[in-house]
Design a protein around this motif. Structure first.
Motif: not given
Lengths: 138, 138
Positions: A113-120
């Motif tokens: 996602h490349g946002d604030e969410r931590p999952d990657c």
DNA sequence: CCTTGACTCTAACATGATGTCAAGGTCCAT
DNA sequence: ATGGACCTTGACATCATGTTAGAGTCAAGG
């Protein structure tokens, strides 16, 4: 001429000129009474040859061979071409490896996602891919 | 488990496991009374992560950052993605450089007869290209 | 219990191509 | 003759990795 000028004229750093001398890639140049190395045009020409070969990615060992061929006016061009083709193959392999890395990484990055969410997926893939697979890639 | 097994299971050589420990990339593992390193699953998992990152061409410094991000469950995926994109750029640069070398060399090879005759554009080009040009390529 | 072979430990040296730094000598123009 | 630019050698650093050597440990089988 001094090593500084030979360096400028050949595009080989002073450090590497001395290094090539030490490992025997180039013959030891003349010396002045002071101990200063004294290069002539022929030396500079040879150094320029080396710089060009290095820019094409040839290793020192390959350059040694190329220099030998260069200085042998009787050698068949087939020999030189053979070396060049081999080197092209080596380049192709390196390129393919880098492209494979790039593709994998790009794919992972696109799924992140490349946002604030931590999952990657980038990290989770790094954490989970099997070691055997990696070994094969190496 | 012993280092040998940890190595097999993670895909990181024993040499490099010890190296990563020494440079602080991984924490020192437990030791038995004998002095043998004693790894657990968590250690192996971390090593596998490192192996995978290396296979994607990340440097040790980058891996250190990735490990930090991996172990921080709160970090934003944007951080990870940023690192990945930067690395993709670096890969692209390397690829472009190699491709430029390949193109030059291929062009020279095509112009080389590759037979018994001694004249060969590969060597003459290496001997004559200007040093300034080469410097730019570097 | 002892031997043997497989494993581990540390430390050191090697690779390849290159940079940088230090301590000292040289050259030349003013 | 002095200062600045140049040269000399040698050593240490990088980066990731391999190799080797000498010495200790472990586990299994006789």
């Amino acid at each position: 001429m001094n090593i500084g000028l030979a360096s400028t004229r050949s595009g080989v750093s002073q450090r590497m000129i001395r290094h090539y001398e030490r490992i025997g890639l180039v013959p030891p140049p003349a010396r002045r009474d002071s101990g200063y190395r004294d290069y002539d045009e022929r030396d500079v020409h040879r150094l320029r040859f080396i710089a060009n070969a290095r820019d094409l990615g040839f290793s020192v060992a390959e350059i040694a061979t190329l220099l030998g061929l260069w200085e042998d006016r009787e050698r068949a061009s087939a020999e030189v071409k053979h070396l060049a083709l081999e080197h092209i193959e080596a380049l192709d392999e390196k390129i393919a490896k880098l492209q494979a890395m790039r593709a994998t990484l790009n794919e992972l990055a696109e799924r992140c996602h490349g946002d604030e969410r931590p999952d990657c997926p980038i990290l989770s893939e790094l954490a989970n891919a099997a070691p055997s697979t990696d070994a094969e890639l190496r």
